[in-house]
Scaffold this active site. Sequence first.
Site, PDB file in Angstrom:
ATOM      1  N   SER A  34       0.850  -1.199   0.000  1.00 39.36           N
ATOM      2  CA  SER A  34       0.000   0.000   0.000  1.00 39.36           C
ATOM      3  C   SER A  34       0.882   1.245   0.000  1.00 39.36           C
ATOM      4  CB  SER A  34      -0.854  -0.033   1.263  1.00 39.36           C
ATOM      5  OG  SER A  34      -1.419   1.229   1.553  1.00 39.36           O
ATOM      6  N   TYR A  37      -3.635  -0.233   9.846  1.00 40.02           N
ATOM      7  CA  TYR A  37      -3.414  -0.585   8.436  1.00 40.02           C
ATOM      8  C   TYR A  37      -1.979  -0.247   8.023  1.00 40.02           C
ATOM      9  CZ  TYR A  37      -4.603  -0.729   3.388  1.00 40.02           C
ATOM     10  OH  TYR A  37      -4.673  -1.019   2.040  1.00 40.02           O
TER      11      TYR A  37
HETATM   12  P1  NAP Z   1     -10.991  -5.170  -0.404  1.00 37.27           P
HETATM   13  O1  NAP Z   1     -12.287  -4.827   0.089  1.00 37.27           O
HETATM   14  O2  NAP Z   1      -9.880  -4.855   0.549  1.00 37.27           O
HETATM   15  O3  NAP Z   1     -10.962  -6.686  -0.912  1.00 37.27           O
HETATM   16  C1  NAP Z   1     -10.298  -7.654  -0.256  1.00 37.27           C
HETATM   17  C2  NAP Z   1     -11.026  -8.976  -0.312  1.00 37.27           C
HETATM   18  O4  NAP Z   1     -10.489  -9.770   0.747  1.00 37.27           O
HETATM   19  C3  NAP Z   1     -12.546  -8.912  -0.085  1.00 37.27           C
HETATM   20  O5  NAP Z   1     -13.199  -9.831  -0.923  1.00 37.27           O
HETATM   21  C4  NAP Z   1     -12.653  -9.319   1.361  1.00 37.27           C
HETATM   22  O6  NAP Z   1     -13.904  -9.839   1.746  1.00 37.27           O
HETATM   23  C5  NAP Z   1     -11.559 -10.362   1.445  1.00 37.27           C
HETATM   24  N1  NAP Z   1     -11.192 -10.671   2.817  1.00 37.27           N
HETATM   25  C6  NAP Z   1     -11.197  -9.832   3.889  1.00 37.27           C
HETATM   26  N2  NAP Z   1     -10.819 -10.517   4.979  1.00 37.27           N
HETATM   27  C7  NAP Z   1     -10.600 -11.805   4.598  1.00 37.27           C
HETATM   28  C8  NAP Z   1     -10.207 -12.977   5.272  1.00 37.27           C
HETATM   29  N3  NAP Z   1      -9.954 -12.983   6.578  1.00 37.27           N
HETATM   30  N4  NAP Z   1     -10.081 -14.115   4.555  1.00 37.27           N
HETATM   31  C9  NAP Z   1     -10.339 -14.138   3.238  1.00 37.27           C
HETATM   32  N5  NAP Z   1     -10.708 -13.061   2.536  1.00 37.27           N
HETATM   33  C10 NAP Z   1     -10.843 -11.909   3.215  1.00 37.27           C
HETATM   34  O7  NAP Z   1     -10.737  -4.459  -1.750  1.00 37.27           O
HETATM   35  P2  NAP Z   1      -9.505  -4.013  -2.632  1.00 37.27           P
HETATM   36  O8  NAP Z   1      -9.545  -2.548  -2.610  1.00 37.27           O
HETATM   37  O9  NAP Z   1      -9.611  -4.770  -3.908  1.00 37.27           O
HETATM   38  O10 NAP Z   1      -8.168  -4.439  -1.860  1.00 37.27           O
HETATM   39  C11 NAP Z   1      -7.399  -5.568  -2.149  1.00 37.27           C
HETATM   40  C12 NAP Z   1      -6.055  -5.443  -1.472  1.00 37.27           C
HETATM   41  O11 NAP Z   1      -5.384  -4.291  -1.966  1.00 37.27           O
HETATM   42  C13 NAP Z   1      -6.118  -5.260   0.043  1.00 37.27           C
HETATM   43  O12 NAP Z   1      -5.028  -5.926   0.648  1.00 37.27           O
HETATM   44  C14 NAP Z   1      -5.971  -3.757   0.216  1.00 37.27           C
HETATM   45  O13 NAP Z   1      -5.449  -3.411   1.465  1.00 37.27           O
HETATM   46  C15 NAP Z   1      -4.993  -3.463  -0.897  1.00 37.27           C
HETATM   47  N6  NAP Z   1      -4.955  -2.091  -1.367  1.00 37.27           N
HETATM   48  C16 NAP Z   1      -6.074  -1.458  -1.819  1.00 37.27           C
HETATM   49  C17 NAP Z   1      -5.970  -0.158  -2.322  1.00 37.27           C
HETATM   50  C18 NAP Z   1      -7.135   0.606  -2.856  1.00 37.27           C
HETATM   51  O14 NAP Z   1      -6.976   1.807  -3.107  1.00 37.27           O
HETATM   52  N7  NAP Z   1      -8.294   0.008  -3.058  1.00 37.27           N
HETATM   53  C19 NAP Z   1      -4.741   0.451  -2.353  1.00 37.27           C
HETATM   54  C20 NAP Z   1      -3.628  -0.221  -1.851  1.00 37.27           C
HETATM   55  C21 NAP Z   1      -3.739  -1.489  -1.373  1.00 37.27           C
HETATM   56  P3  NAP Z   1     -15.048  -8.822   2.298  1.00 37.27           P
HETATM   57  O15 NAP Z   1     -15.712  -8.274   1.097  1.00 37.27           O
HETATM   58  O16 NAP Z   1     -15.919  -9.655   3.150  1.00 37.27           O
HETATM   59  O17 NAP Z   1     -14.317  -7.765   3.104  1.00 37.27           O
HETATM   60  C1  GCO Z   2      -6.944   5.167   3.140  1.00 31.60           C
HETATM   61  C2  GCO Z   2      -7.002   4.187   2.019  1.00 31.60           C
HETATM   62  C3  GCO Z   2      -5.682   3.535   1.723  1.00 31.60           C
HETATM   63  C4  GCO Z   2      -5.687   2.857   0.398  1.00 31.60           C
HETATM   64  C5  GCO Z   2      -4.434   2.233  -0.074  1.00 31.60           C
HETATM   65  C6  GCO Z   2      -3.429   3.225  -0.480  1.00 31.60           C
HETATM   66  O1  GCO Z   2      -7.886   5.217   3.914  1.00 31.60           O
HETATM   67  O2  GCO Z   2      -5.958   5.928   3.189  1.00 31.60           O
HETATM   68  O3  GCO Z   2      -7.992   3.261   2.136  1.00 31.60           O
HETATM   69  O4  GCO Z   2      -4.930   3.171   2.733  1.00 31.60           O
HETATM   70  O5  GCO Z   2      -6.704   1.980   0.239  1.00 31.60           O
HETATM   71  O6  GCO Z   2      -3.975   1.192   0.699  1.00 31.60           O
HETATM   72  O7  GCO Z   2      -2.376   2.616  -1.129  1.00 31.60           O
END
Ligand code: NAP
Ligand code: GCO
Length: 268
Positions: A148, A161
């Site tokens: 992240s 986080y």
């Molecule tokens: P998300 O909502 O974080 O999706 C993650 C998935 O993991 C969801 O289907 C969630 O289910 C599932 N999950 C949560 N807890 C779990 C567990 N204990 N066992 C199995 N599955 C579980 O959406 P995303 O934005 O696509 O994020 C994916 C990854 O990228 C995460 O690690 C997040 O931190 C990271 N990330 C996201 C962003 C962003 O801007 N979106 C940026 C940087 C990093 P539920 O729907 O039930 O929660």
């Molecule tokens: C926040 C965001 C993030 C992003 C992501 C950034 O509240 O600042 O949710 O942390 O999802 O991980 O890279």
Amino acid sequence: MAFDMNSFSLEGKIALVTGASYGIGMAIAKAYAAAGATICFNDINQELVDKGLASYKEDGIEAHGFVCDVTDEAAVNEMVATIEKEIGVIDILVNNAGIIKRIPMHEMTAEQFRQVIDVDLNAPFIMAKAVIPSMLKKGHGKIINICSMMSELGRETVSAYAAAKGGLKMLTRNIASEYGEYNIQCNGIGPGYIATPQTAPLRELQEDGSRHPFDQFIISKTPAARWGETDDLQGPAVFLASDASNFVNGHVLYVDGGILAYIGKQPK
Ligand code: NAP
Ligand code: GCO
């Protein structure tokens, strides 16, 4: 030596992407399928897995879906054993499942802090530990941890986080250090701000129809001047899963439209 474009192919590889019923995980899994891999994914409940399976099917992908909580070591070991027995040895693991809690640190309970660390940091350890023994026997493996911006930066309300994603960056480097000599590469992808349900609360329109202040803030912090789309992560994820990146190890590839390079736009 002539460069072989096939080094980007994932033909014949088996990939397991955690939490890939939608969002970033699904975009990555779909890219892997397009590059030739067999797709396995899990999610926390049957409803999500069924939704995921339907979406893969719509795209012509015969994915294998499992209900598995990534924090439950026994369930993870059972899922990995089933995949190895019925499908084959996992060549590529993507630790994508994650949660976030946006709560000011002085109001967050220790239990809430632990829950985030459990899913975002302990679970990638549990998952990696489960797949590494077969990777060692096979003589190769790719582990990709979804990090992240918060692996590098802090901000209000995301202490747990940021602590987890910072830790995940160091777990990435340590897996690379410990298993590099066995031809296992462990790298991270650090997505910038990506438009998914996880970030939807930060993009909600205000009552007067104007954009959320955080939404405007992110646009001004991103040289690309937009939120990322899940598709933006596909090319980098294929690269890190493929033989084209066999000498890339312990690296976090930030896919952030330039956020980490930029001081930010001065206010008008
Ligand atoms: P998300 O909502 O974080 O999706 C993650 C998935 O993991 C969801 O289907 C969630 O289910 C599932 N999950 C949560 N807890 C779990 C567990 N204990 N066992 C199995 N599955 C579980 O959406 P995303 O934005 O696509 O994020 C994916 C990854 O990228 C995460 O690690 C997040 O931190 C990271 N990330 C996201 C962003 C962003 O801007 N979106 C940026 C940087 C990093 P539920 O729907 O039930 O929660
Ligand atoms: C926040 C965001 C993030 C992003 C992501 C950034 O509240 O600042 O949710 O942390 O999802 O991980 O890279």
